[in-house]
Design a protein around this motif. Structure first.
Motif, PDB file in Angstrom:
ATOM      1  N   VAL A 167       0.836  -1.208   0.000  1.00 24.41           N
ATOM      2  CA  VAL A 167       0.000   0.000   0.000  1.00 24.41           C
ATOM      3  C   VAL A 167       0.868   1.255   0.000  1.00 24.41           C
ATOM      4  N   ARG A 196      -3.762   4.081  -5.062  1.00 17.50           N
ATOM      5  CA  ARG A 196      -4.223   3.658  -3.741  1.00 17.50           C
ATOM      6  C   ARG A 196      -5.749   3.718  -3.641  1.00 17.50           C
ATOM      7  N   ARG A 236      -6.948   0.483  -4.900  1.00 16.20           N
ATOM      8  CA  ARG A 236      -6.726  -0.542  -3.887  1.00 16.20           C
ATOM      9  C   ARG A 236      -7.786  -0.459  -2.791  1.00 16.20           C
ATOM     10  N   PRO A 254      -1.740   2.160   6.402  1.00 24.28           N
ATOM     11  CA  PRO A 254      -1.259   0.910   5.786  1.00 24.28           C
ATOM     12  C   PRO A 254      -0.995  -0.201   6.784  1.00 24.28           C
ATOM     13  N   TRP A 293      -4.413  -1.815   7.332  1.00 26.83           N
ATOM     14  CA  TRP A 293      -5.173  -1.556   6.112  1.00 26.83           C
ATOM     15  C   TRP A 293      -6.480  -2.351   6.053  1.00 26.83           C
TER      16      TRP A 293
END
Length: 615
Positions: A486, A494, A497, A537, A540
């Motif tokens: 991440v 990101r 993600r 992160p 996460w």
């Protein structure tokens, strides 16, 4: 033979069958020893997960388990020693860890020469067997599978009152099997002076069961060779069932309790029933086991790093206390979701609150244990500091109209996220209202959504969605590997993600602007959802469970008013400018769809809700 029977297990509930089995086993070992009562057999109860309570896997605290065991032993005339064994990560050295725990408490280590291990879990029994211990398989004994094998024993298992047999096959030191039922049951039998023998018990239907042995020096172990000790076993009451039905294991009986089946009282030993009734443990067990929010280990999620989580709470505790302390009403003060107790420690230093009770409620076992540890270490000067490991969604923690001030910090968005959204949040608000005294206050500080959450905006992010592309899935990666992945992603990638991992819909569309490759069209609340999550992160996947922007300030005021609270004028939404300055503005810009710049919206809310005096 053996002077000791080591009985490892969590022992949340004791059964009538266990009483009969242990009586028979102990008496058999005493008679076989040749030393009479001078070599009375002692049951060593190794209570595993002794440092766990209020979790689905371990709903009952060690002290209550110990109380039931001691009462059980007195009623059954058994000589017992009870040893706590702290929870350990899964390991193939579990048996050795348990033996060392017993040694640390009793001053001596059980050995195969003086100890039989009573264990019905095949994987655990195999660990002790590998160390040379004889295994008494308790509920897992294959003889329970076939009524033709030992009628007296089967009557004990199937619910008929009457004598039953202890299991001691001549010439066989150890027999371990898997849980009885349909399918193959595998185990190990070791004959005296002979190499280990592999044993397979076929059980393809009710009453079916044959045992064969293969390997060096193998011999067929016939159920007819099971030696009876009917005079050693008293009447047993167990679950009604067909002949050949194995006795229920304690956890199965506990699950009967959790589902509201009253027959658990007939299966459980009177010692357990007595302790459960006196301490209302039946209610507690049902709440914990059926809890839809809390996981097996007593937390909201297994992906959270509680060390970094607690450190973050510590760092912000003083700011939180400064925000709310002028609204606190002295008396009984409760911090729900208290973390490791940092805010209560600040309240403890307030001269105006020196006569108040300070009460912390924490659902996460790891944090609750830290609270208890800190109290023992003298963190708190006020002697009236108490901690509860409870989930407030599971039911009332405090009596009606008994709490003057309730504090909640960064909690309500978790109730929304891990529960059933507004249904769970409303139930929580109603529970707070119910336990608040007239004139008392609930002070809630948390994240919140921006006003006009559904407004479509342009969000411009650093980078582009293709540099680099995020992994298709994070499955199988460690927390450290996830954090590294991440952190390597630019802000725009990101977002992709986060949308893949977030547990809520997060729709957006690329604007395909060559001059602004990271620009997307997105709802204002979803833009802020990503921007306030993207810098976690280390946690996460845990943070991806949580929705920060589910309610805006107006929604909160409507909910509190509807429940019955009066919303104090001090309540307001506000923007955390540190987050905007350090985590959002350097990486993103917000504008209308036609390109006009927008200011960053509010990110947090402070709610001061009072229960009216006349209610």
């Amino acid at each position: 033979m053996a002077r000791f029977v080591l009985f490892p297990g969590r022992h949340h509930l004791l059964t009538r069958f266990q009483a009969a089995y242990l009586r028979a086993l102990a008496k058999s070992e005493e008679q076989n020893s040749g030393f009479g009562t001078s070599r009375a057999c002692t049951i060593v109860w190794a209570v595993t997960s002794a440092n766990h309570q209020n979790t689905k896997r371990n709903p009952v605290s060690y002290d209550r388990r110990e109380a039931a065991i001691e009462r059980f032993s007195v009623q059954e005339g058994l000589r017992s020693l009870v040893v706590p064994v702290f929870d350990t990560a899964q390991t193939d050295r579990f048996a050795e860890v348990t033996l060392k725990s017993v040694e640390s408490v009793l001053g001596r280590r059980p050995t195969p020469a003086d100890t039989v291990v009573a264990c019905s879990t095949p994987e655990v029994a195999a660990l002790y067997s590998a160390l040379g211990f004889t295994i008494a398989p308790v509920e897992a004994d294959a003889a329970f599978l076939d009524p033709a094998l030992e009628p007296d024993l089967v009557r004990a298992a199937s619910g008929d009152n009457g004598p039953a047999a202890a299991i001691s096959a001549p010439g066989v030191e150890a027999i371990t099997t898997t849980a009885p039922g349909s399918g193959a049951v595998n185990g190990v039998a070791s004959s005296v002076g002979a190499p280990p023998v592999s044993v397979t018990t076929a059980a393809t239907g009710p009453g079916a069961g044959t045992t064969a042995a293969t390997g060096p020096g193998a011999a067929t172990i016939s159920a007819r060779g099971v030696e009876s000790a009917t005079s050693h076993l008293g009447a047993v009451t167990s679950a009604p069932g067909p002949a050949g039905t194995a006795p229920e294991r304690p956890w199965d009986v506990l699950l009967r309790l959790a589902t509201g089946d009253p027959s658990w009282r007939e299966l459980a030993h009177p010692a357990t029933v007595d302790v459960y009734d006196r301490y209302r443990l039946d209610e507690q067990v049902a709440l914990v086991v059926n809890d839809p929010v809390v996981g097996e280990e007593g937390g909201l999620t297994t992906t959270r790093d509680y060390r970094t989580y607690a450190e973050a709470f510590e760092a912000s505790a003083e700011r939180k206390w400064d925000l709310v302390k002028r609204h606190v009403r002295p008396g009984r003060i409760v911090d729900v979701g208290c973390g490791a107790g940092a805010v209560l420690a600040l309240a403890d230093r307030e001269p105006a609150l020196r006569e108040s009770d300070l009460i912390g409620v924490e659902v996460a076992r790891h944090l609750f244990e830290e609270c208890v540890h800190r109290k023992a270490q003298g963190w708190f000067a006020n002697p009236n500091v108490y901690f509860y490991c409870r989930n407030v969604l599971g039911g009332a923690v405090f009596p009606p109209r008994s709490i003057d001030t309730t504090l909640t910090f960064a909690l309500t968005h978790e109730i929304w996220s891990y529960g059933d959204r507004m249904t769970s949040l409303r139930a929580f608000a109603e529970a707070i209202y119910e336990h608040t005294v007239p004139g008392g206050v609930w002070i809630n500080s948390d994240v919140c959504g921006p006003d006009n959450r559904a407004r479509r905006v342009r969000l411009s992010l650093q980078g582009s969605p293709s540099t680099p592309a995020p992994l298709a899935s994070l499955d199988g990666l460690t927390r450290e590997e996830i954090a590294a992945h991440v952190e390597a992603l630019p802000t725009r990638a990101r977002l992709d993600r986060f949308a893949a991992d977030f547990h809520f819909p997060l729709p957006y569309a690329d604007l395909a602007d060559p001059a602004d490759p990271g620009a997307v069209e997105i709802a204002l609340s979803d833009a802020m959802e990503f921007l306030t999550h993207k810098d976690y992160p280390d946690n996460w996947l845990s943070e991806a469970h949580e929705q920060f922007c589910g309610l805006e300030f107006a929604d909160w005021k409507a909910l509190l008013t509807d429940v019955g609270f009066e919303v104090d004028p001090a309540s307001h939404s506000w923007r955390n400018d540190w987050i905007v300055e350090h985590r959002i503005h350097p990486y993103a810009q917000l504008s209308t769809l036609d390109g006009r710049p927008l200011g960053w919206p509010d990110t947090h809310v402070l709610l001061v809700a009072r229960r009216p005096l006349n209610t």
